[in-house]
Write a protein that holds these residues in place. Structure first.
Motif, PDB file in Angstrom:
ATOM      1  N   UNK B 293       0.833  -1.208   0.000  1.00 18.03           N
ATOM      2  CA  UNK B 293       0.000   0.000   0.000  1.00 18.03           C
ATOM      3  C   UNK B 293       0.869   1.260   0.000  1.00 18.03           C
ATOM      4  N   UNK B 294       2.128   1.108   0.451  1.00 17.41           N
ATOM      5  CA  UNK B 294       3.113   2.185   0.344  1.00 17.41           C
ATOM      6  C   UNK B 294       4.476   1.519   0.354  1.00 17.41           C
ATOM      7  N   UNK B 295       5.515   2.288   0.058  1.00 18.26           N
ATOM      8  CA  UNK B 295       6.867   1.726   0.028  1.00 18.26           C
ATOM      9  C   UNK B 295       7.356   1.429   1.443  1.00 18.26           C
ATOM     10  N   UNK B 296       8.326   0.510   1.560  1.00 16.01           N
ATOM     11  CA  UNK B 296       8.936   0.215   2.860  1.00 16.01           C
ATOM     12  C   UNK B 296       9.548   1.491   3.435  1.00 16.01           C
ATOM     13  N   UNK B 297       9.171   1.764   4.686  1.00 14.86           N
ATOM     14  CA  UNK B 297       9.673   2.962   5.343  1.00 14.86           C
ATOM     15  C   UNK B 297       8.728   4.153   5.261  1.00 14.86           C
ATOM     16  N   UNK B 298       7.717   4.051   4.366  1.00 13.87           N
ATOM     17  CA  UNK B 298       6.781   5.164   4.170  1.00 13.87           C
ATOM     18  C   UNK B 298       5.496   4.982   4.970  1.00 13.87           C
ATOM     19  N   UNK B 299       5.424   3.901   5.754  1.00 15.33           N
ATOM     20  CA  UNK B 299       4.189   3.599   6.478  1.00 15.33           C
ATOM     21  C   UNK B 299       3.769   4.697   7.441  1.00 15.33           C
ATOM     22  N   UNK B 300       4.737   5.325   8.078  1.00 12.48           N
ATOM     23  CA  UNK B 300       4.418   6.390   9.027  1.00 12.48           C
ATOM     24  C   UNK B 300       3.683   7.535   8.356  1.00 12.48           C
ATOM     25  N   UNK B 301       4.194   7.954   7.217  1.00 13.40           N
ATOM     26  CA  UNK B 301       3.527   9.038   6.469  1.00 13.40           C
ATOM     27  C   UNK B 301       2.169   8.578   5.960  1.00 13.40           C
ATOM     28  N   UNK B 302       2.084   7.296   5.559  1.00 17.97           N
ATOM     29  CA  UNK B 302       0.845   6.781   4.965  1.00 17.97           C
ATOM     30  C   UNK B 302      -0.306   6.798   5.960  1.00 17.97           C
ATOM     31  N   UNK B 303      -0.021   6.449   7.227  1.00 19.57           N
ATOM     32  CA  UNK B 303      -1.117   6.317   8.197  1.00 19.57           C
ATOM     33  C   UNK B 303      -1.473   7.649   8.869  1.00 19.57           C
ATOM     34  N   UNK B 304      -0.616   8.656   8.715  1.00 13.06           N
ATOM     35  CA  UNK B 304      -0.818   9.919   9.435  1.00 13.06           C
ATOM     36  C   UNK B 304      -2.035  10.680   8.911  1.00 13.06           C
ATOM     37  N   UNK B 305      -2.502  11.587   9.725  1.00 13.14           N
ATOM     38  CA  UNK B 305      -3.552  12.540   9.340  1.00 13.14           C
ATOM     39  C   UNK B 305      -4.849  11.860   8.910  1.00 13.14           C
TER      40      UNK B 305
END
Ligand SMILES: [Zn+2]
Lengths: 136, 385
Positions: B293-305
């Motif tokens: 659903x997003x690149x490895x390491x980008x999960x934090x940005x993906x779930x925010x807001x």
């Protein structure tokens, strides 16, 4: 805070030499005569290639913290659970001992500090392969 | 041969209880079975396959089959910890495709709030090297979160958004254990349990259970229910592998997810609703990355807001409130993941969180210890028009 009751490890024919080593202050891993990789915890058959040509290696007992988590609640808290990546390659699941657990960090150098089983442990057993920050 | 359209989920039932001091665990299994069969419009005599995990009372599946009064020609007690029931859907489809059964019943129940539950399995080869360490789920998943933060700069506030999203959904679920909406600040200010995981990063502990009925496509067409088809499934396991190449930032879902998507012939971008196993907030974040659903390491940005909040975000997840806020019966959140996906695909989710035109969903889970050895199971489900 009550001490944490640790189940004493039960050595068996596959692992007796490992526990004997700790009694002498040495952390032993298994290496493979076929694929030349090391592994931990020790097995009779190499988990990397399936060879039965495995042998014991005395490590230097040094490495660095791969990750850690300090348990803050429950029996014996606080205590630090960590993976330490040995200089010989394999990572070891262990506890870290330190005067200040909050000062421990990923990447920090650590050394083996074998911890004798104590009166609070469940059952009699060998020394445990715990690590301490270098300098502590 | 593939599992694409090999079987359908015809019945799904989540027990409403979250605390059951005056019931027995077999009784809960039976009530869940009755609920799922009634939901499908079937009865106990229609069941010819039975699935449970090794936590079910008695000897393998045999005790429960006798207790429930079933007569079956196929049994399966595959164990993969909490995600087992996602895997059981796939295994039931395999059995149905091979003609070994046509109506498979899957049950889970347990009462960890009301009775002592044995969780440690004696005799594991790793026991002597790990049991004394005190590797609880909290420290195991905590080490994964700590390493993810170290490598990718993921923050506690980003992880907290996962709990916040689950709580927004739970407020609409009258059975949710924690129906109160929480804020990022409340999550990061809740007591630290195992660094860096706070109390509100953890799922609930509940008594309860659930059941599923998986049937052949032919039988599904005869039932007065929307037809929910299995499109694809994947499973995988991962462990420290002798300690070489340890990577706590990637779960076995990095293998189970792509396998399921490949079999289904769809991509994460096609998914309208996602049930993501949420034993801890970090469990969700890693699976979102591992499923693509997003690149490895980008999960934090993906779930925010609020990106996981139904109606607000791009990927509505766990609209029942998930394990984080609603229910995690017997420490096993796999079955509720499938149940909420089925509700969404039928249009039977709570109106405030129902995803419009929800015709494609994923349910994915982790079982065992993410920071040590664990399994993953992923299924893709589609509503037939
Ligand atoms: Zn080898």
């Amino acid at each position: 805070m009550s001490a944490r009751k640790r189940p004493a490890p039960q050595p068996n024919p596959e692992t007796q030499a490992f526990w004997d080593g700790l009694g002498e202050g040495v952390l032993r891993i298994k290496t493979c005569g076929n694929c030349h990789e090391g592994h931990y915890y020790p097995r009779h058959i190499c988990p990397h290639c399936g060879s039965a040509d495995t042998r014991w290696l005395d490590t230097a007992g040094t490495g660095e913290i791969y990750s850690l988590s300090v348990m803050r609640r429950g029996e014996g808290a606080p205590f630090a659970v960590a993976y330490v990546t040995l200089d010989e390659g394999p990572s070891v699941l262990t506890n870290l001992v330190a005067d200040d657990l909050d000062a421990l960090a990923i990447g920090q150098r650590v050394r083996l500090a074998p911890q004798p089983g104590d009166a609070d442990d469940i059952g009699d057993g060998p020394a445990l392969p715990v690590f301490a920050a270098i300098g502590d | 041969m593939s599992l694409r359209n090999a079987a359908c989920i015809a019945g799904a039932f989540e027990h409403p209880t979250r605390l059951a001091p005056d019931m027995t665990t077999p009784q809960l299994h039976a009530e869940c079975a009755a609920g799922a069969l009634a939901d499908a419009g079937l009865s106990l005599t229609d069941v010819d396959g039975y699935f449970c995990a090794t936590d079910a009372p008695g000897f393998g599946p045999i005790s429960m089959i006798d207790y429930l009064g079933l007569t079956v020609r196929h049994t399966d007690s595959t164990e993969m910890g909490g995600c087992t029931y996602i895997q059981h859907v796939a295994h039931a489809a395999q059995a149905i495709a091979m003609g070994k059964c046509s109506v498979a019943l899957i049950t889970l129940a347990g009462r960890p709030r009301s009775e002592a539950v044995q969780r440690f399995r004696p005799g594991a080869p790793e026991s002597a090297f790990e049991q004394w360490v005190g590797l609880t789920n909290h420290t195991s998943y905590g080490m994964c979160a700590a390493r993810h933060m170290h490598e990718f700069g993921t923050t506690s506030e980003q992880l907290a958004w996962i709990k916040v999203a689950a709580s927004h959904h739970a407020q609409h679920n009258p059975h949710a254990m924690l129906p109160k909406v929480v804020t990022v600040e409340e999550v990061v200010n809740s007591p630290m349990i195992a660094d860096p995981l706070h109390r509100l990063d953890c799922c609930v502990t509940t008594d309860g259970g659930g059941a599923l009925v998986v049937v052949s496509p032919e039988i599904a067409k005869t039932l007065n229910r929307p037809v929910i088809s299995l499109l694809g499934a994947g499973e995988a396991t991962k462990g420290p592998s002798g300690g070489l190449g340890l990577d706590l930032t990637v779960s076995a879902a990095a293998q189970s997810g792509p396998r399921a998507f490949a079999e289904a012939g769809v991509t994460p971008a096609d998914i309208k609703y996602a049930s993501i196993y949420d034993s801890f907030t970090i469990t969700v974040l890693m699976q979102l990355e591992d499923l693509g659903f997003c690149a490895k390491g980008e999960g934090g940005k993906f779930v925010a807001d609020g990106n996981l909040i139904s109606g607000t975000g791009k990927l509505p997840f766990n609209t029942d409130g998930g394990g984080l806020c609603n229910n995690h019966p017997m420490f096993r959140g796999g079955i509720t993941k499938v149940i909420e996906a089925v509700r969404q695909l039928r249009g039977e989710a709570a109106p405030a969180v129902q995803v419009p035109n929800c015709d494609l969903a994923v349910a994915t889970g982790i079982g065992g210890s993410l920071g040590a050895r664990h399994g993953a199971a992923t299924i893709i489900l589609e509503r037939q028009s």
